[in-house]
Design a protein around this motif. Sequence first.
Motif, mmCIF file in Angstrom:
data_model
loop_
_atom_site.group_PDB
_atom_site.id
_atom_site.type_symbol
_atom_site.label_atom_id
_atom_site.label_comp_id
_atom_site.label_asym_id
_atom_site.label_seq_id
_atom_site.Cartn_x
_atom_site.Cartn_y
_atom_site.Cartn_z
ATOM 1 N N ALA A 19 37.581 10.241 106.015
ATOM 2 C CA ALA A 19 38.393 9.260 105.014
ATOM 3 C C ALA A 19 37.647 8.808 104.002
ATOM 4 O O ALA A 19 38.437 8.707 102.596
ATOM 5 C CB ALA A 19 38.828 8.041 105.881
ATOM 6 N N VAL A 20 36.440 8.506 103.804
ATOM 7 C CA VAL A 20 35.756 8.163 102.633
ATOM 8 C C VAL A 20 35.668 9.230 101.793
ATOM 9 O O VAL A 20 35.540 8.982 100.551
ATOM 10 C CB VAL A 20 34.282 7.239 103.052
ATOM 11 C CG1 VAL A 20 33.481 7.134 101.790
ATOM 12 C CG2 VAL A 20 34.528 6.283 103.738
ATOM 13 N N GLY A 21 35.232 10.436 102.238
ATOM 14 C CA GLY A 21 35.252 11.540 101.490
ATOM 15 C C GLY A 21 36.620 11.758 100.603
ATOM 16 O O GLY A 21 36.666 12.096 99.450
ATOM 17 N N ILE A 22 37.693 11.691 101.346
ATOM 18 C CA ILE A 22 39.030 11.799 100.629
ATOM 19 C C ILE A 22 39.082 10.615 99.443
ATOM 20 O O ILE A 22 39.518 11.140 98.494
ATOM 21 C CB ILE A 22 40.254 11.706 101.707
ATOM 22 C CG1 ILE A 22 40.448 12.859 102.633
ATOM 23 C CG2 ILE A 22 41.412 11.603 101.010
ATOM 24 C CD1 ILE A 22 41.033 12.958 103.753
ATOM 25 N N TRP A 23 38.811 9.464 99.790
ATOM 26 C CA TRP A 23 38.635 8.287 98.970
ATOM 27 C C TRP A 23 37.836 8.722 97.525
ATOM 28 O O TRP A 23 38.159 8.499 96.491
ATOM 29 C CB TRP A 23 38.303 7.091 99.643
ATOM 30 C CG TRP A 23 38.158 5.919 98.421
ATOM 31 C CD1 TRP A 23 39.189 5.665 97.662
ATOM 32 C CD2 TRP A 23 36.966 5.092 98.604
ATOM 33 N NE1 TRP A 23 38.414 4.451 96.791
ATOM 34 C CE2 TRP A 23 37.451 4.117 97.480
ATOM 35 C CE3 TRP A 23 35.924 5.006 99.194
ATOM 36 C CZ2 TRP A 23 36.204 3.186 97.077
ATOM 37 C CZ3 TRP A 23 34.920 4.090 98.971
ATOM 38 C CH2 TRP A 23 35.197 3.229 97.812
ATOM 39 N N ALA A 24 36.791 9.367 97.891
ATOM 40 C CA ALA A 24 35.725 9.735 96.754
ATOM 41 C C ALA A 24 36.219 10.878 96.008
ATOM 42 O O ALA A 24 36.115 10.969 94.691
ATOM 43 C CB ALA A 24 34.543 10.109 97.263
ATOM 44 N N MET A 36 28.995 6.131 98.765
ATOM 45 C CA MET A 36 29.411 5.725 100.045
ATOM 46 C C MET A 36 29.603 6.925 100.971
ATOM 47 O O MET A 36 29.376 7.107 102.174
ATOM 48 C CB MET A 36 30.586 4.871 100.255
ATOM 49 C CG MET A 36 30.419 3.413 99.915
ATOM 50 S SD MET A 36 31.911 2.366 99.906
ATOM 51 C CE MET A 36 32.278 2.174 101.541
ATOM 52 N N PHE A 37 29.947 7.942 100.407
ATOM 53 C CA PHE A 37 30.299 9.189 100.993
ATOM 54 C C PHE A 37 29.056 9.789 101.427
ATOM 55 O O PHE A 37 28.751 10.452 102.475
ATOM 56 C CB PHE A 37 31.351 10.282 100.155
ATOM 57 C CG PHE A 37 31.632 11.676 100.840
ATOM 58 C CD1 PHE A 37 32.104 11.408 102.028
ATOM 59 C CD2 PHE A 37 31.679 12.433 99.973
ATOM 60 C CE1 PHE A 37 32.417 12.624 102.701
ATOM 61 C CE2 PHE A 37 32.031 13.724 100.595
ATOM 62 C CZ PHE A 37 32.406 13.988 101.859
ATOM 63 N N LEU A 38 28.041 10.099 100.405
ATOM 64 C CA LEU A 38 26.885 10.611 100.818
ATOM 65 C C LEU A 38 26.037 9.941 101.609
ATOM 66 O O LEU A 38 25.502 10.527 102.525
ATOM 67 C CB LEU A 38 26.011 10.621 99.468
ATOM 68 C CG LEU A 38 24.866 11.157 99.313
ATOM 69 C CD1 LEU A 38 24.732 12.617 99.492
ATOM 70 C CD2 LEU A 38 24.065 11.081 97.787
ATOM 71 N N THR A 39 26.138 8.553 101.494
ATOM 72 C CA THR A 39 25.483 7.747 102.545
ATOM 73 C C THR A 39 26.008 7.885 103.851
ATOM 74 O O THR A 39 25.157 8.044 105.060
ATOM 75 C CB THR A 39 25.476 6.220 102.465
ATOM 76 O OG1 THR A 39 25.049 6.062 101.107
ATOM 77 C CG2 THR A 39 24.728 5.363 103.368
ATOM 78 N N LYS A 80 26.481 20.218 107.238
ATOM 79 C CA LYS A 80 26.308 18.934 106.567
ATOM 80 C C LYS A 80 25.320 18.841 105.557
ATOM 81 O O LYS A 80 25.383 18.046 104.485
ATOM 82 C CB LYS A 80 26.152 17.771 107.549
ATOM 83 C CG LYS A 80 27.700 17.367 108.189
ATOM 84 C CD LYS A 80 27.474 16.211 108.999
ATOM 85 C CE LYS A 80 28.849 16.143 109.736
ATOM 86 N NZ LYS A 80 28.758 14.897 110.645
ATOM 87 N N PRO A 81 23.943 19.662 105.890
ATOM 88 C CA PRO A 81 23.100 19.109 104.501
ATOM 89 C C PRO A 81 23.658 20.073 103.361
ATOM 90 O O PRO A 81 23.206 19.598 102.288
ATOM 91 C CB PRO A 81 21.718 19.999 105.180
ATOM 92 C CG PRO A 81 22.063 19.848 106.513
ATOM 93 C CD PRO A 81 23.425 20.094 106.943
ATOM 94 N N VAL A 82 24.444 21.319 103.499
ATOM 95 C CA VAL A 82 25.108 21.634 102.298
ATOM 96 C C VAL A 82 26.079 20.774 101.528
ATOM 97 O O VAL A 82 25.989 20.661 100.264
ATOM 98 C CB VAL A 82 25.872 23.218 102.569
ATOM 99 C CG1 VAL A 82 26.253 23.648 101.559
ATOM 100 C CG2 VAL A 82 24.427 24.011 103.064
ATOM 101 N N SER A 83 26.912 20.016 102.623
ATOM 102 C CA SER A 83 27.911 19.204 101.937
ATOM 103 C C SER A 83 27.074 17.955 101.224
ATOM 104 O O SER A 83 27.566 17.510 100.153
ATOM 105 C CB SER A 83 28.689 18.591 103.004
ATOM 106 O OG SER A 83 29.247 19.519 103.653
ATOM 107 N N MET A 90 27.863 16.242 92.765
ATOM 108 C CA MET A 90 28.976 15.350 92.294
ATOM 109 C C MET A 90 28.823 13.919 91.827
ATOM 110 O O MET A 90 29.119 13.565 90.755
ATOM 111 C CB MET A 90 30.248 15.226 93.257
ATOM 112 C CG MET A 90 30.798 16.647 93.572
ATOM 113 S SD MET A 90 31.988 16.373 95.010
ATOM 114 C CE MET A 90 33.150 15.027 94.341
ATOM 115 N N TYR A 91 27.664 13.364 92.648
ATOM 116 C CA TYR A 91 27.305 12.138 92.143
ATOM 117 C C TYR A 91 26.358 12.198 90.860
ATOM 118 O O TYR A 91 26.673 11.257 89.930
ATOM 119 C CB TYR A 91 26.263 11.659 93.179
ATOM 120 C CG TYR A 91 25.463 10.372 92.983
ATOM 121 C CD1 TYR A 91 26.136 9.166 92.828
ATOM 122 C CD2 TYR A 91 24.148 10.406 92.654
ATOM 123 C CE1 TYR A 91 25.547 7.829 92.559
ATOM 124 C CE2 TYR A 91 23.601 9.219 92.472
ATOM 125 C CZ TYR A 91 24.187 7.960 92.344
ATOM 126 O OH TYR A 91 23.417 6.703 92.208
#
Length: 97
Positions: A19-24, A36-39, A80-83, A90-91
Amino acid sequence: CMNHMFPASYAWGNFSVLAVGIWAIVQRDSLDAIMMFLTGLLLTVLTDIIHISVFYPPNNYLSDVKRFSAGMAILSLLIKPVSCYLVYQMYRERGGE
């Protein structure tokens, strides 16, 4: 998540990060959302390792459905590490340091 092999905290953690990823993604100018998405991704890597290692069933009780569920959890953990790397890029594009 559908097999109930892992506790509810596994599903809640991963779905909340989703959900945070969609928000980002929606808020392209927000640096806080992508951070927040990366964390969250980094935290779910740790919690996924803990969940898989603690709740993996013994061989005697490993049905095909549980084996598939565990395999998908492990595949998610491997991706997940690739993500995290892509989200970090993106950051950096958004002006992060």
